[in-house]
Design a protein around this motif. Structure first.
Motif, PDB file in Angstrom:
ATOM      1  N   ARG A 516       0.832  -1.209   0.000  1.00  0.00           N
ATOM      2  CA  ARG A 516       0.000   0.000   0.000  1.00  0.00           C
ATOM      3  C   ARG A 516       0.868   1.262   0.000  1.00  0.00           C
ATOM      4  NH1 ARG A 516      -5.396  -1.173   1.626  1.00  0.00           N
ATOM      5  NH2 ARG A 516      -5.656  -3.356   2.232  1.00  0.00           N
ATOM      6  N   ALA A 519       2.263   1.970  -3.426  1.00  0.00           N
ATOM      7  CA  ALA A 519       1.238   2.534  -4.308  1.00  0.00           C
ATOM      8  C   ALA A 519       0.986   3.999  -3.978  1.00  0.00           C
ATOM      9  CB  ALA A 519      -0.060   1.720  -4.181  1.00  0.00           C
ATOM     10  N   ARG A 520       0.939   4.340  -2.679  1.00  0.00           N
ATOM     11  CA  ARG A 520       0.728   5.742  -2.296  1.00  0.00           C
ATOM     12  C   ARG A 520       1.899   6.625  -2.718  1.00  0.00           C
ATOM     13  NH1 ARG A 520      -1.422   3.396   2.435  1.00  0.00           N
ATOM     14  NH2 ARG A 520       0.585   3.633   3.488  1.00  0.00           N
ATOM     15  N   SER A 521       3.121   6.104  -2.567  1.00  0.00           N
ATOM     16  CA  SER A 521       4.291   6.906  -2.929  1.00  0.00           C
ATOM     17  C   SER A 521       4.329   7.185  -4.422  1.00  0.00           C
ATOM     18  CB  SER A 521       5.563   6.182  -2.496  1.00  0.00           C
ATOM     19  OG  SER A 521       5.789   5.026  -3.291  1.00  0.00           O
ATOM     20  N   ALA A 522       3.852   6.226  -5.227  1.00  0.00           N
ATOM     21  CA  ALA A 522       3.822   6.446  -6.669  1.00  0.00           C
ATOM     22  C   ALA A 522       2.851   7.574  -7.026  1.00  0.00           C
ATOM     23  CB  ALA A 522       3.426   5.154  -7.383  1.00  0.00           C
ATOM     24  N   ARG A 523       1.735   7.653  -6.277  1.00  0.00           N
ATOM     25  CA  ARG A 523       0.765   8.712  -6.553  1.00  0.00           C
ATOM     26  C   ARG A 523       1.218  10.056  -6.010  1.00  0.00           C
ATOM     27  NH1 ARG A 523      -2.763   4.509  -4.881  1.00  0.00           N
ATOM     28  NH2 ARG A 523      -2.959   5.488  -2.818  1.00  0.00           N
ATOM     29  N   ALA A 524       1.837  10.047  -4.825  1.00  0.00           N
ATOM     30  CA  ALA A 524       2.191  11.303  -4.169  1.00  0.00           C
ATOM     31  C   ALA A 524       3.598  11.772  -4.498  1.00  0.00           C
ATOM     32  CB  ALA A 524       2.058  11.139  -2.650  1.00  0.00           C
ATOM     33  N   GLY A 525       4.431  10.917  -5.101  1.00  0.00           N
ATOM     34  CA  GLY A 525       5.798  11.292  -5.402  1.00  0.00           C
ATOM     35  C   GLY A 525       6.692  11.355  -4.175  1.00  0.00           C
ATOM     36  N   SER A 526       6.329  10.612  -3.132  1.00  0.00           N
ATOM     37  CA  SER A 526       7.108  10.601  -1.900  1.00  0.00           C
ATOM     38  C   SER A 526       8.035   9.396  -1.881  1.00  0.00           C
ATOM     39  CB  SER A 526       6.167  10.579  -0.685  1.00  0.00           C
ATOM     40  OG  SER A 526       5.318   9.445  -0.754  1.00  0.00           O
ATOM     41  N   LYS A 631      10.404  -0.748  -7.204  1.00  0.00           N
ATOM     42  CA  LYS A 631       8.989  -0.525  -6.946  1.00  0.00           C
ATOM     43  C   LYS A 631       8.299  -1.790  -6.458  1.00  0.00           C
ATOM     44  CE  LYS A 631       8.618   3.076 -10.479  1.00  0.00           C
ATOM     45  NZ  LYS A 631       7.929   3.522 -11.726  1.00  0.00           N
TER      46      LYS A 631
END
Length: 945
Positions: A516, A519-526, A631
């Motif tokens: 999870r 997946a969040r880091s891919a969306r937020a760029g973190s 990733k």
């Protein structure tokens, strides 16, 4: 009930005859063997073309005579004439002469109704023709109940079966005859003065007339005028008969398509082929048929089953059994067993049994209804039945307790408003109820619902809705109390996703959260960081203080890790003394390094939870960053693991970020481990030897064997590049055994060559010192090489000696009993305990090269070397200094009284062949001593072990 039914069927067999005939036509082709490659009979057909060429029928009988002569010249086996010669005609004398010349022609006899009165007569050939024929054969054919011909008879005749069938007569004529032929019985052209009964004997049931079994057909005119064609008939039985329209009415057979009958001549030719190929069949007798039918019916009864799943397959198998039995008998015994009676009996019996079963089922259903009503009132679930309009028509006691009133009060009321008093999910239940009634399908409310009873008790219920009579009769609502199950499931989920000792998330939960987070880091760029934490030397706590204290330490570590990170981060126990910290949404690597440093600081503090003062921990941390490094969750964990192990290799107590070079190292290690598996068997290893020189006299006093790996495609590989992999993979034991055997064998080869021998030292690993097997290996190697045990020494490190010290002391004592010397390698780098020097039968100490390298600069190294030499001499042990590379180091060691030295100053490690030259030179120098002489040192080579 099956047997009486079958008997009733057998009592009236007439309706079954046609069915049995159809079954014969269907089964016989399935079981018939493949036809013969070469037909045994041919037909010479009187066809339209022959009539057009030879004129109107009947022909002059001289034509038939010429045909018989032609066939006789061709060498046919026999001839069957399917032509009646009952009346005189032109050319009879010439035909009779041709019959006599052939001697292998059979003429037909046909039954016919008498002209007067009742009875039968036989149509015979003219006496002159019959007298010259080889035999007379009847052409009688029986028509079955369906008016089709399938059989003839072996013999038949008036009053008695005096004549064989035409096919039988031809077959007998085709056989070689003894000298002299029996006289043909006298006959008249028309035997009918005293009509009599036509008698048949020996049924000949013929196979189904398949197209590919048909005899070849040749035109009469072609054979008559074609000598070459006639010669092709040599050795075959020839049947001559009419096939032209109007000359022969033909015989109706099962294969007659569109009502076209089979020519009589073809029927008799097929009968001949079946006869000579052994395919003449017979019908089972009435007694045999009855017995077999009863047996099959009884078999169907025996193999009945009460299991519903087996009833249909067994019933079908029972119905097929008569057909299978008929097929087997037809193929193997050439007996046709009519199966219709047995199959009909079995089917009728099954139907009757089904009726009786249905009656029993109705009675059982009535009883089941009464039992179901009692069950619904006794079960622990609440049950409410409603009609199509949603009004209550039934409630069991449990439902009454849930709804707070009895059926007498609530019956007939709409259920939906009533449910709204107890649960907020009443609209969902109402919607599902309407869908259940409308569709006739079963539904279940997703997840348990909260239910508040009128007395204040709270429950968790599951609700299922089942239609009654596809919804026409309403629906049943079942309320199942899962309060305890929900609580238990909650506990089980926590136990399945958390470590029982520390309460931290386990691997499963960590992996879920890591997926999870990626997946969040891919969306937020973190950035997502995985910190793989391994406690250094934690095993000592378990071994020294016990596992209970070890568990307390792990719990303390878990608390400290949770205190070091944010609430949204995850601290997980990976297993043993390994922990994973998942940092979600961090800004950059600097932030990760800050948190890692904080963790190192917290874990470096004293542990006071176990009641032992002065207990400190340290850890190594490997860090991988997503999505920069990968990733993929599993890949990030693997990278962090590799980084942690790299940090341990570099000394531990620090954090290490993953780099691509670590993956290369891991792949190289895997490649080495894979290649090691076959290297020993392929003879890829060899021993090099480094001389050990006595400082007093500068003479050779020993050798140290050093293994090298000549890996195909890579060249010579030193041990520091493959020994760690051998240690981890477990192949070090077999490798160590080979070194011992090879060193002893090489000493034996030098001895056989007349070279002077000095002791050879062999390094042994901690794995080899784990049991007593090495003692047997040394004993076997010495025995095979027939060496003096004093020529062999074993070297082990301080850490190996101190691991399981009591066991190692016993092991070394047994080695010493063999007469083998024992040396401690790398002395001063490990425990440097004086106690083991007293307990172990050590004869030699080796000063590590790291101390020798700095002795000329003074300081600690010189002091350590000086103290070690003094200690060893005080205990009566020899001292060997490793890594001597300069004259200055050599003079320093000589002043301190060191016994022996080895290093590149004297020689690099040499293969056995080159060392043999060294030994020859040493022997020469001993034979001619030279003062101040010293072994010549080869050119320095790169450092190796």
């Amino acid at each position: 009930m099956i047997v009486p039914t079958a008997l009733a069927v057998l009592a009236n067999p007439s309706p079954l005859e046609r069915l049995d005939l159809l079954l014969y036509d269907a089964i016989e082709p399935l079981v018939a063997p493949a036809p013969a490659a070469e037909p045994q009979a041919v037909i010479v057909a009187i066809d339209e073309r022959s009539i057009a060429a030879l004129g109107r029928w009947p022909w002059d009988r001289d034509v038939h005579g010429r045909l018989l002569d032609r066939l006789g010249e061709a060498g046919v086996a026999a001839v069957g004439m399917s032509i009646l010669f009952t009346e005189p005609g032109a050319g009879d004398a010439r035909l009779a002469a041709a019959l006599a010349r052939s001697g292998r022609v059979s003429l037909p006899v046909a039954p016919a109704e008498a002209d007067v009165g009742h009875g039968m007569q036989a149509l015979l050939p003219l006496p002159a023709l019959a007298a010259n024929a080889a035999a007379l054969g009847h052409v009688d054919v029986e028509l079955d109940a369906d008016a089709l011909a399938r059989r003839t008879f072996h013999h038949a005749g008036l009053g008695s079966p005096r004549w064989p069938a035409l096919a039988v007569a031809v077959a007998e004529a085709a056989r070689p005859q003894p000298p002299g032929r029996p006289a043909t019985p006298p006959a008249v052209g028309l035997l009918g003065a005293a009509p009599s009964r036509w008698v048949r004997d020996g049924e000949m049931l013929l196979p189904y007339p398949r197209d590919h079994d048909a005899p070849p057909v040749y035109s009469y005119i072609d054979v008559l005028h074609g000598p070459s064609l006639a010669r092709q008939l040599a050795g075959k039985a020839v049947f001559v008969g009419a096939v032209a329209a109007g000359l022969d009415a033909g015989i109706a057979t099962p294969s007659a398509a569109n009502g076209h009958p089979m020519p009589a001549v073809e029927f008799h030719a097929r009968a001949y082929q079946s006869l000579v190929s052994g395919r003449i069949l017979g019908t089972a007798s009435t007694g045999l048929t009855l017995a077999a039918t009863l047996l099959l019916v009884l078999s169907a009864m025996v193999f009945r089953s009460e299991r519903r799943a087996m009833q249909i397959p067994l019933a079908a198998g029972g119905l097929l059994l008569p057909f299978a039995a008929s097929g087997v008998l037809l193929r193997e015994a050439q007996i046709w067993l009519p199966p219709a009676a047995a199959a009909g009996g079995i089917l009728a019996g099954h139907l009757l049994s089904l009726v009786l079963r249905l009656t029993d089922t109705r009675r059982s259903l009535r009883q089941a209804h009464r039992q179901a009503d009692a069950t619904l009132r006794a079960i622990a679930d609440g049950v409410v039945s409603v009609d199509r309009g949603g009004d209550i028509v039934f409630m069991n006691p449990v439902a009454e307790a849930l709804l707070g009133a009895g059926f007498a009060e609530l019956g007939g009321q709409p259920v939906a408003p009533l449910l709204a008093r107890f649960t907020a999910d009443a609209p969902r239940i109402e919607e599902l109820m309407h869908r259940c009634v409308a569709s006739g399908r079963q539904f279940q409310l997703a997840g348990p619902l909260a239910w508040s009873r009128s007395d204040g008790a709270r429950h968790m219920l599951t609700v299922s809705l089942t239609p009654i009579d596809s919804g026409d009769g309403g629906a049943v609502l079942a309320f199942h109390d899962v309060t305890e199950s929900v609580a238990s499931t909650t506990r089980l989920i926590h136990e399945a996703t958390h470590d029982p000792l520390t309460g931290l998330p386990n691997r499963n939960l960590l992996l879920d959260r890591l997926h999870r987070a990626i997946a969040r880091s891919a969306r937020a760029g973190s950035v997502v960081a995985v910190l793989f934490i391994d406690l250094d030397r934690f095993k000592r706590i378990n071994d020294g203080l016990g596992h209970h204290c070890g568990d307390l330490v792990l719990q303390d570590v878990a608390r400290r890790l949770q205190a070091a990170v944010r609430a949204e981060d995850t601290v997980s126990r990976w297993g043993g003394d390994e922990f994973i910290v998942l940092l979600d949404g961090v800004a950059d690597r600097h932030s990760v390094a800050t948190i890692a440093g904080k963790i190192l600081d917290l874990l470096d503090r004293e542990i006071d939870s176990v009641g032992v003062r002065g207990l400190f921990l340290a850890c190594s941390i490997g860090i991988s960053i997503g999505p920069d490094d990968s990733k993929d969750a599993d890949t990030l964990l693997s990278m962090a693991d590799k980084a942690m192990y790299q940090g341990k290799t570099d000394g531990g107590r620090n954090f290490t970020f993953y780099s691509a070079e670590m993956n290369v190292w891991s792949k190289d290690r895997l490649s080495i481990e894979s290649a090691l598996r076959g290297a020993l068997a392929n003879g890829e290893f060899e021993l090099f030897y480094q001389p050990q020189v006595a400082l007093a006299g500068q003479r050779l006093v020993g050798l140290e064997s050093l293994i090298r790996w000549r890996r195909p495609g890579f060249g010579l590989i030193p041990p520091d590049q493959f020994i760690p992999a051998a240690e981890e993979s477990g192949s070090i034991r077999s490798l160590g055994e080979w070194v011992i055997h090879e060193a002893c064998a090489q000493l034996a080869r030098w001895s056989a060559a007349g070279l002077p021998l000095v002791p050879v030292a062999v390094n042994v690993s901690s794995r080899q010192c784990a049991d007593m097997a090495i003692v047997g290996t040394i004993r076997d190697a010495l025995a095979r090489s027939r060496l003096d045990p004093r020529l062999l020494k074993i070297e082990l490190t301080e850490s190996t000696a101190m691991h399981k010290a009591d066991f190692v002391a016993e092991l070394l004592a047994r080695v010493a009993e063999l007469g083998v010397g024992i040396s401690v390698d790398d002395f001063g780098t490990g425990y440097s305990s004086l106690s083991y020097l007293k307990r172990f039968p050590v004869s030699e100490l080796k000063i590590d090269r790291s101390f020798v390298a700095g002795i000329t600069h003074g300081g600690d190294d010189a002091a350590i070397v000086k103290g070690t030499i003094a200690l060893a001499h005080g205990l009566g042990k020899t001292v060997v200094a490793e890594g001597v590379e300069t004259e200055e180091q050599l003079r320093f060691l000589s002043r301190l009284g060191c016994d022996t030295a080895q290093g590149y100053l004297f020689s690099r490690p040499l293969p056995a062949l080159e060392l043999g030259v060294w030994l020859e030179r040493e022997a020469a120098e001993v034979a001619q001593p030279q003062p101040d002489s010293q072994p010549a040192a080869p050119e320095p080579a790169p450092k190796s072990h």
